[in-house]
Design a protein around this motif. Structure first.
Motif, PDB file in Angstrom:
ATOM      1  N   LYS A  75       0.827  -1.207   0.000  1.00 23.85           N
ATOM      2  CA  LYS A  75       0.000   0.000   0.000  1.00 23.85           C
ATOM      3  C   LYS A  75       0.865   1.263   0.000  1.00 23.85           C
ATOM      4  CE  LYS A  75      -3.826  -2.185   2.527  1.00 23.85           C
ATOM      5  NZ  LYS A  75      -4.652  -2.160   3.772  1.00 23.85           N
ATOM      6  N   SER A  76       2.077   1.147   0.541  1.00 21.24           N
ATOM      7  CA  SER A  76       3.025   2.260   0.535  1.00 21.24           C
ATOM      8  C   SER A  76       4.421   1.680   0.338  1.00 21.24           C
ATOM      9  CB  SER A  76       2.947   3.044   1.845  1.00 21.24           C
ATOM     10  OG  SER A  76       3.867   4.129   1.842  1.00 21.24           O
ATOM     11  N   GLY A  82       5.070   2.743   8.219  1.00 18.91           N
ATOM     12  CA  GLY A  82       5.485   3.402   9.460  1.00 18.91           C
ATOM     13  C   GLY A  82       5.684   2.435  10.611  1.00 18.91           C
ATOM     14  N   PHE A  83       6.276   2.950  11.700  1.00 15.56           N
ATOM     15  CA  PHE A  83       6.527   2.144  12.890  1.00 15.56           C
ATOM     16  C   PHE A  83       5.297   2.105  13.794  1.00 15.56           C
ATOM     17  CE2 PHE A  83      10.760   3.293  11.508  1.00 15.56           C
ATOM     18  CZ  PHE A  83      11.477   2.110  11.715  1.00 15.56           C
ATOM     19  N   GLY A  84       5.249   1.096  14.629  1.00 12.85           N
ATOM     20  CA  GLY A  84       4.145   0.977  15.583  1.00 12.85           C
ATOM     21  C   GLY A  84       2.861   0.482  14.962  1.00 12.85           C
ATOM     22  N   VAL A  85       2.935   0.007  13.728  1.00 16.60           N
ATOM     23  CA  VAL A  85       1.752  -0.540  13.067  1.00 16.60           C
ATOM     24  C   VAL A  85       2.047  -1.968  12.628  1.00 16.60           C
ATOM     25  CG1 VAL A  85       0.926   1.686  12.252  1.00 16.60           C
ATOM     26  CG2 VAL A  85       2.470   0.369  10.815  1.00 16.60           C
ATOM     27  N   TYR A  86       1.008  -2.769  12.611  1.00 22.52           N
ATOM     28  CA  TYR A  86       1.134  -4.150  12.187  1.00 22.52           C
ATOM     29  C   TYR A  86       0.000  -4.479  11.225  1.00 22.52           C
ATOM     30  CZ  TYR A  86       4.463  -4.923  15.978  1.00 22.52           C
ATOM     31  OH  TYR A  86       5.547  -4.855  16.807  1.00 22.52           O
ATOM     32  N   PRO A  87       0.241  -5.416  10.306  1.00 15.67           N
ATOM     33  CA  PRO A  87      -0.860  -5.848   9.437  1.00 15.67           C
ATOM     34  C   PRO A  87      -2.001  -6.396  10.287  1.00 15.67           C
ATOM     35  CG  PRO A  87       1.230  -6.649   8.611  1.00 15.67           C
ATOM     36  CD  PRO A  87       1.495  -6.084   9.977  1.00 15.67           C
ATOM     37  N   ILE A  88      -3.220  -6.033   9.974  1.00 15.28           N
ATOM     38  CA  ILE A  88      -4.377  -6.507  10.723  1.00 15.28           C
ATOM     39  C   ILE A  88      -4.990  -7.687   9.979  1.00 15.28           C
ATOM     40  CG2 ILE A  88      -6.621  -5.881  11.686  1.00 15.28           C
ATOM     41  CD1 ILE A  88      -4.242  -4.442  12.946  1.00 15.28           C
ATOM     42  N   PHE A  89      -5.039  -8.812  10.650  1.00 22.74           N
ATOM     43  CA  PHE A  89      -5.588 -10.011  10.043  1.00 22.74           C
ATOM     44  C   PHE A  89      -6.957 -10.324  10.649  1.00 22.74           C
ATOM     45  CE2 PHE A  89      -1.733 -10.697   7.909  1.00 22.74           C
ATOM     46  CZ  PHE A  89      -0.695 -10.507   8.800  1.00 22.74           C
ATOM     47  N   ALA A  90      -7.845  -9.321  10.624  1.00 22.55           N
ATOM     48  CA  ALA A  90      -9.149  -9.469  11.268  1.00 22.55           C
ATOM     49  C   ALA A  90      -9.978 -10.581  10.642  1.00 22.55           C
ATOM     50  CB  ALA A  90      -9.916  -8.154  11.189  1.00 22.55           C
ATOM     51  N   LYS A  91      -9.803 -10.791   9.335  1.00 23.66           N
ATOM     52  CA  LYS A  91     -10.590 -11.810   8.655  1.00 23.66           C
ATOM     53  C   LYS A  91      -9.998 -13.209   8.831  1.00 23.66           C
ATOM     54  CE  LYS A  91     -12.273  -8.671   5.071  1.00 23.66           C
ATOM     55  NZ  LYS A  91     -12.344  -8.423   3.603  1.00 23.66           N
ATOM     56  N   SER A  92      -8.846 -13.281   9.449  1.00 28.53           N
ATOM     57  CA  SER A  92      -8.174 -14.569   9.615  1.00 28.53           C
ATOM     58  C   SER A  92      -8.003 -14.851  11.100  1.00 28.53           C
ATOM     59  CB  SER A  92      -6.808 -14.540   8.915  1.00 28.53           C
ATOM     60  OG  SER A  92      -6.218 -15.810   8.942  1.00 28.53           O
ATOM     61  N   LYS A  93      -9.010 -15.451  11.709  1.00 35.78           N
ATOM     62  CA  LYS A  93      -9.012 -15.667  13.147  1.00 35.78           C
ATOM     63  C   LYS A  93      -7.948 -16.662  13.591  1.00 35.78           C
ATOM     64  CE  LYS A  93     -13.940 -14.654  13.594  1.00 35.78           C
ATOM     65  NZ  LYS A  93     -15.256 -15.154  14.010  1.00 35.78           N
ATOM     66  N   ARG A  94      -7.425 -17.447  12.666  1.00 36.59           N
ATOM     67  CA  ARG A  94      -6.445 -18.457  13.039  1.00 36.59           C
ATOM     68  C   ARG A  94      -5.088 -17.834  13.389  1.00 36.59           C
ATOM     69  NH1 ARG A  94      -6.519 -17.825   7.857  1.00 36.59           N
ATOM     70  NH2 ARG A  94      -4.631 -17.872   6.580  1.00 36.59           N
ATOM     71  N   ILE A  95      -4.864 -16.561  12.982  1.00 35.43           N
ATOM     72  CA  ILE A  95      -3.595 -15.915  13.251  1.00 35.43           C
ATOM     73  C   ILE A  95      -3.700 -15.094  14.528  1.00 35.43           C
ATOM     74  CG2 ILE A  95      -1.892 -14.294  12.386  1.00 35.43           C
ATOM     75  CD1 ILE A  95      -2.659 -15.054   9.603  1.00 35.43           C
ATOM     76  N   GLY A  96      -2.978 -15.513  15.548  1.00 35.68           N
ATOM     77  CA  GLY A  96      -3.030 -14.817  16.824  1.00 35.68           C
ATOM     78  C   GLY A  96      -4.119 -15.372  17.724  1.00 35.68           C
ATOM     79  N   VAL A  97      -3.939 -15.245  19.015  1.00 32.64           N
ATOM     80  CA  VAL A  97      -4.915 -15.717  19.982  1.00 32.64           C
ATOM     81  C   VAL A  97      -5.599 -14.509  20.606  1.00 32.64           C
ATOM     82  CG1 VAL A  97      -5.265 -17.022  22.087  1.00 32.64           C
ATOM     83  CG2 VAL A  97      -3.518 -17.745  20.466  1.00 32.64           C
ATOM     84  N   ASN A  98      -6.898 -14.356  20.305  1.00 27.37           N
ATOM     85  CA  ASN A  98      -7.663 -13.194  20.776  1.00 27.37           C
ATOM     86  C   ASN A  98      -6.957 -11.890  20.424  1.00 27.37           C
ATOM     87  OD1 ASN A  98      -9.603 -14.893  21.957  1.00 27.37           O
ATOM     88  ND2 ASN A  98      -8.375 -15.097  23.801  1.00 27.37           N
ATOM     89  N   SER A  99      -6.360 -11.864  19.265  1.00 21.63           N
ATOM     90  CA  SER A  99      -5.610 -10.696  18.835  1.00 21.63           C
ATOM     91  C   SER A  99      -5.759 -10.521  17.330  1.00 21.63           C
ATOM     92  CB  SER A  99      -4.126 -10.858  19.174  1.00 21.63           C
ATOM     93  OG  SER A  99      -3.380  -9.811  18.610  1.00 21.63           O
ATOM     94  N   ILE A 111      10.643  -5.132   7.735  1.00 20.73           N
ATOM     95  CA  ILE A 111      11.250  -3.839   7.415  1.00 20.73           C
ATOM     96  C   ILE A 111      10.590  -3.232   6.183  1.00 20.73           C
ATOM     97  CG2 ILE A 111      13.375  -2.735   6.598  1.00 20.73           C
ATOM     98  CD1 ILE A 111      14.894  -4.723   8.364  1.00 20.73           C
ATOM     99  N   PHE A 112      10.266  -4.081   5.210  1.00 21.45           N
ATOM    100  CA  PHE A 112       9.637  -3.585   3.984  1.00 21.45           C
ATOM    101  C   PHE A 112       8.311  -2.894   4.270  1.00 21.45           C
ATOM    102  CE2 PHE A 112       6.324  -4.639   0.803  1.00 21.45           C
ATOM    103  CZ  PHE A 112       6.685  -3.712  -0.166  1.00 21.45           C
ATOM    104  N   TYR A 113       7.432  -3.550   5.045  1.00 19.22           N
ATOM    105  CA  TYR A 113       6.124  -2.915   5.240  1.00 19.22           C
ATOM    106  C   TYR A 113       6.178  -1.738   6.213  1.00 19.22           C
ATOM    107  CZ  TYR A 113       4.690  -5.021   9.777  1.00 19.22           C
ATOM    108  OH  TYR A 113       4.577  -5.364  11.098  1.00 19.22           O
ATOM    109  N   LYS A 114       7.221  -1.655   7.019  1.00 20.64           N
ATOM    110  CA  LYS A 114       7.344  -0.515   7.928  1.00 20.64           C
ATOM    111  C   LYS A 114       8.062   0.667   7.283  1.00 20.64           C
ATOM    112  CE  LYS A 114       7.363  -3.176  12.223  1.00 20.64           C
ATOM    113  NZ  LYS A 114       8.142  -3.570  13.426  1.00 20.64           N
ATOM    114  N   MET A 115       9.132   0.379   6.505  1.00 22.04           N
ATOM    115  CA  MET A 115       9.962   1.456   5.956  1.00 22.04           C
ATOM    116  C   MET A 115      10.052   1.442   4.437  1.00 22.04           C
ATOM    117  SD  MET A 115      13.073   1.631   8.736  1.00 22.04           S
ATOM    118  CE  MET A 115      13.436  -0.127   8.756  1.00 22.04           C
TER     119      MET A 115
END
Length: 204
Positions: A75-76, A82-99, A111-115
């Motif tokens: 997207k950029s 930027g820093f302090g952001v992470y890809p949001i996998f809201a549609k993929s419940k299998r990634i992460g536990v309650n997160s 590094i690529f998606y941040k900078m």
């Protein structure tokens, strides 16, 4: 009768219980929305190895995360998200536990998606320069102790990058700090040997 039925359906041995846990974990990791879901299901049919199923699930989970992280960074692509952001996998419940957030488990993609390409290019330049600088000087190093120390540092540097390609290392301060320690050691050891052997320092 219900108690007897439940008892019959339950695993009979600790090994079977562990197998159920691992397969359940694998199924959660590789959901139907995974682009590798069909591959996983096909491979699973032809093996009874618990370790294979677990390893396959781990590999495909990473491929999913990498694929979605690259799309997020696209997207950029020049400056990154930027820093302090992470890809949001809201549609993929299998990634992460309650997160809705999960580390990328690959330092180059992170590094690529941040900078963006600018940050990634700078990171690669610094690391390649430090590594080649150390390797080039190692062949001329006169002090035996420094040479061994430098070789060990270069080996650790390569090992760090190998691990960072598959694990959450660069996003974790306790492990990412070692990269900069190794780079600092490479330059420090080279400069120390130059001071001990001025005739070599003039030619490097």
């Amino acid at each position: 009768q219900e108690a007897v039925k439940v008892e019959r359906e339950a695993p009979k041995t600790p090994v079977q219980q562990e197998e159920v846990k691992v397969k359940s974990k694998a199924e959660k990791a590789i959901g139907p929305d995974s682009i590798y879901y069909e591959v996983y299901q096909e491979k699973k049919k032809h093996t009874s190895s618990l370790k294979y199923v677990n390893d396959l699930a781990s590999i495909i989970w990473r491929l999913d995360v990498w694929n979605m992280s690259i799309q997020y960074g696209a997207k950029s692509p020049v400056f990154g998200m930027g820093f302090g952001v992470y890809p949001i996998f809201a549609k993929s419940k299998r990634i992460g536990v309650n997160s809705q957030v999960t580390p990328t488990h690959n330092h180059l993609i992170s590094i690529f998606y941040k900078m963006g390409f600018i940050g990634l290019s700078l990171f690669l330049f610094i690391n390649f320069y430090a590594f080649l600088y150390g390797v080039r000087y190692f062949k001329k190093c006169k002090d035996e102790f420094i040479a061994c120390f430098l070789l060990g540092t270069l080996g650790s540097f390569v090992f760090w990058h190998s691990m960072a390609l598959f694990f959450d290392i660069i996003d974790s301060p306790p492990t990412s700090i070692f990269l900069w320690i190794f780079i600092g050691l490479i330059f420090t050891l080279v400069e120390l040997d130059k001071k001990l052997n001025p005739q070599i320092g003039r030619n490097v």
